[in-house]
Design a protein around this motif. Sequence first.
Motif, short mmCIF file in Angstrom:
data_model
loop_
_atom_site.label_atom_id
_atom_site.label_comp_id
_atom_site.label_asym_id
_atom_site.label_seq_id
_atom_site.Cartn_x
_atom_site.Cartn_y
_atom_site.Cartn_z
N VAL A 81 13.78 -50.68 21.22
CA VAL A 81 14.48 -50.24 19.89
C VAL A 81 14.41 -51.65 19.26
O VAL A 81 14.06 -52.08 18.16
CB VAL A 81 15.82 -49.40 19.84
N LEU A 82 15.14 -52.58 20.07
CA LEU A 82 15.47 -53.90 19.33
C LEU A 82 14.15 -54.60 19.01
O LEU A 82 13.89 -55.26 18.22
CB LEU A 82 16.42 -54.75 20.29
N ASP A 83 13.15 -54.51 19.92
CA ASP A 83 11.88 -55.11 19.85
C ASP A 83 10.97 -54.64 18.69
O ASP A 83 10.48 -55.50 18.04
CB ASP A 83 11.16 -54.68 21.08
N VAL A 84 11.20 -53.34 18.24
CA VAL A 84 10.70 -52.98 17.17
C VAL A 84 11.37 -53.26 15.93
O VAL A 84 10.69 -53.59 14.88
CB VAL A 84 10.48 -51.22 17.26
N LEU A 85 12.68 -52.99 15.96
CA LEU A 85 13.55 -53.45 14.85
C LEU A 85 13.70 -54.70 14.40
O LEU A 85 13.48 -55.30 13.30
CB LEU A 85 14.79 -52.66 14.85
N CYS A 86 13.94 -55.53 15.48
CA CYS A 86 14.42 -56.72 15.32
C CYS A 86 13.16 -57.74 15.61
O CYS A 86 13.00 -58.95 14.92
CB CYS A 86 15.56 -57.46 16.07
N GLY A 87 12.21 -57.64 16.33
CA GLY A 87 10.96 -58.13 16.42
C GLY A 87 9.99 -57.71 15.40
O GLY A 87 9.73 -58.54 14.43
N ALA A 88 9.34 -56.74 15.69
CA ALA A 88 8.19 -56.51 14.60
C ALA A 88 8.98 -56.32 13.16
O ALA A 88 8.21 -56.60 12.10
CB ALA A 88 7.48 -55.17 15.07
N GLY A 89 10.29 -55.64 13.16
CA GLY A 89 10.89 -55.12 11.96
C GLY A 89 11.31 -56.36 11.28
O GLY A 89 11.98 -56.14 10.01
N GLU A 90 11.97 -57.30 12.05
CA GLU A 90 12.48 -58.54 11.48
C GLU A 90 13.92 -58.24 11.03
O GLU A 90 14.22 -58.61 9.97
CB GLU A 90 11.56 -59.51 10.62
N VAL A 91 14.62 -57.00 11.44
CA VAL A 91 15.95 -56.74 11.06
C VAL A 91 16.72 -57.64 11.86
O VAL A 91 16.79 -57.57 13.16
CB VAL A 91 16.31 -55.44 11.22
N PRO A 92 17.71 -58.34 11.20
CA PRO A 92 18.78 -59.37 12.12
C PRO A 92 19.42 -58.36 12.94
O PRO A 92 19.95 -57.18 12.82
CB PRO A 92 19.52 -59.99 11.00
N PRO A 93 19.60 -58.77 14.42
CA PRO A 93 20.43 -58.02 15.34
C PRO A 93 21.49 -57.43 14.79
O PRO A 93 22.21 -56.57 15.36
CB PRO A 93 20.41 -58.91 16.62
N ASP A 94 22.26 -58.41 14.13
CA ASP A 94 23.75 -58.13 13.51
C ASP A 94 23.89 -57.00 12.41
O ASP A 94 24.91 -56.43 12.18
CB ASP A 94 24.62 -59.22 13.30
N ARG A 95 22.65 -56.51 12.12
CA ARG A 95 22.69 -55.35 11.15
C ARG A 95 22.05 -54.13 11.85
O ARG A 95 21.81 -53.05 11.46
CB ARG A 95 21.40 -55.80 10.20
N VAL A 96 22.04 -53.93 13.15
CA VAL A 96 21.61 -52.93 14.05
C VAL A 96 22.75 -52.40 14.76
O VAL A 96 23.71 -53.28 15.55
CB VAL A 96 20.44 -53.26 14.94
N ILE A 97 23.03 -51.17 14.87
CA ILE A 97 24.10 -50.49 15.49
C ILE A 97 23.90 -49.62 16.57
O ILE A 97 22.95 -48.79 16.30
CB ILE A 97 25.10 -49.82 14.78
N LEU A 98 23.76 -49.90 18.06
CA LEU A 98 23.13 -49.14 18.91
C LEU A 98 24.08 -48.11 19.37
O LEU A 98 25.15 -48.25 19.97
CB LEU A 98 22.73 -49.97 20.15
N GLY A 99 23.80 -46.72 19.33
CA GLY A 99 24.81 -45.53 19.62
C GLY A 99 24.47 -45.12 20.97
O GLY A 99 23.26 -45.13 21.43
N HIS A 100 25.53 -44.51 21.55
CA HIS A 100 25.48 -43.85 22.82
C HIS A 100 25.02 -44.76 24.03
O HIS A 100 24.72 -44.16 25.12
CB HIS A 100 24.12 -42.50 22.75
N LEU A 101 25.21 -45.92 23.99
CA LEU A 101 24.80 -46.71 25.23
C LEU A 101 26.00 -46.21 26.38
O LEU A 101 25.35 -46.48 27.65
CB LEU A 101 25.44 -48.29 24.88
N GLY A 102 27.07 -45.94 26.14
CA GLY A 102 27.90 -45.41 27.31
C GLY A 102 27.13 -44.20 28.04
O GLY A 102 27.78 -43.69 29.01
N ARG A 103 26.43 -43.43 27.16
CA ARG A 103 25.75 -42.30 27.91
C ARG A 103 24.79 -42.45 29.26
O ARG A 103 24.45 -41.88 29.99
CB ARG A 103 24.89 -41.31 27.06
N SER A 104 24.57 -43.98 29.53
CA SER A 104 23.89 -44.30 30.56
C SER A 104 25.11 -45.37 31.13
O SER A 104 25.22 -46.23 30.42
CB SER A 104 22.47 -44.93 30.29
#
Length: 308
Positions: free
Chosen positions: A179-202
């Motif tokens: 996800v970060l590769d697509v949004l922050c890499g190719a999509g150039e969205v700054p990482p601090d503008r991304v909220i990753l949900g459900h990480l606790g489910r793994s």
Amino acid sequence: MNPQEAPPAGPLVRTVLGDLPPGELGVCDAHDHLFLRTPLLPGQELADPVAAASELRAFREAGGRAVAQWTPRGMGRRRAELAALARATGIHLVAATGLHQAAHYTPESLGRVRGRLAELFVGDLTTAPVRAGLIKVAGGFHGLDAHARWVMAAAAEAHHATGAPVAVHLELGTGAAAVLDVLCGAGEVPPDRVILGHLGRSADVRAQLAAARSGAYLAFDGPSRAHHPTDWRLFDSLAALAEAGHGDRILLGGDTTTAAARAVGGGGPGMPYLLTGLRPALEAGLGGEFTEQVFVANPARAFAARWR
């Protein structure tokens, strides 16, 4: 700057009743649902505004002041009723645009938005009568399919046009790196503008630490009946992140997706449990400063944007 020009506005949280200075957001449930409809949960729709109001009032009585509803387009988000609920309960509500996984939609409904998805997202964020304050997208189990990549490309475009944060459903907590590769890499969205949900489910703390090091926010949801097999590890994950210096990346939410999961009229634990159950445990184990950070300071930064 031309002396006749107004200075640029600072970051604001876009709620269903208008923009709000981040410092006024207060104690926040950073990932939840008041209304939700999907063919994957037949007969379990969140569609009752009276029940939603009762849950919000219980959350407010426990000390809550804000809720981010991650229900995206086409899943019964009911923005006009969100605005009515915000007025009736005094809770600040942040609504979502975006799209979930393809399984939540018919092929016909997806066909109707193809070719103009980013435009629709931008309209929801900037000109709709009740405006969204975040863009919701979704990954897949340990990877991304063509639908996810299409939606994320549109989300990145809408972010650049508006400044809106992008919130991500991670399927069973997996796929954060993709996800970060697509949004922050190719999509150039700054990482601090991304909220990753459900990480606790793994329960992979290594993946959680890597995601935090990227600069993205991590939204842990639960506890819940549906995800109890990993929810019990939540405290250990939060402690590991705090010890590694990533306390400023953590958000907490209830992610109530069915009526049976509500505290009021359901089997719970619902929105109030974040404050009546989890917050005291965090204060006792990780301290009041950490608890204030994850419930107040972090959401204020994560959901604020310099809106364009």
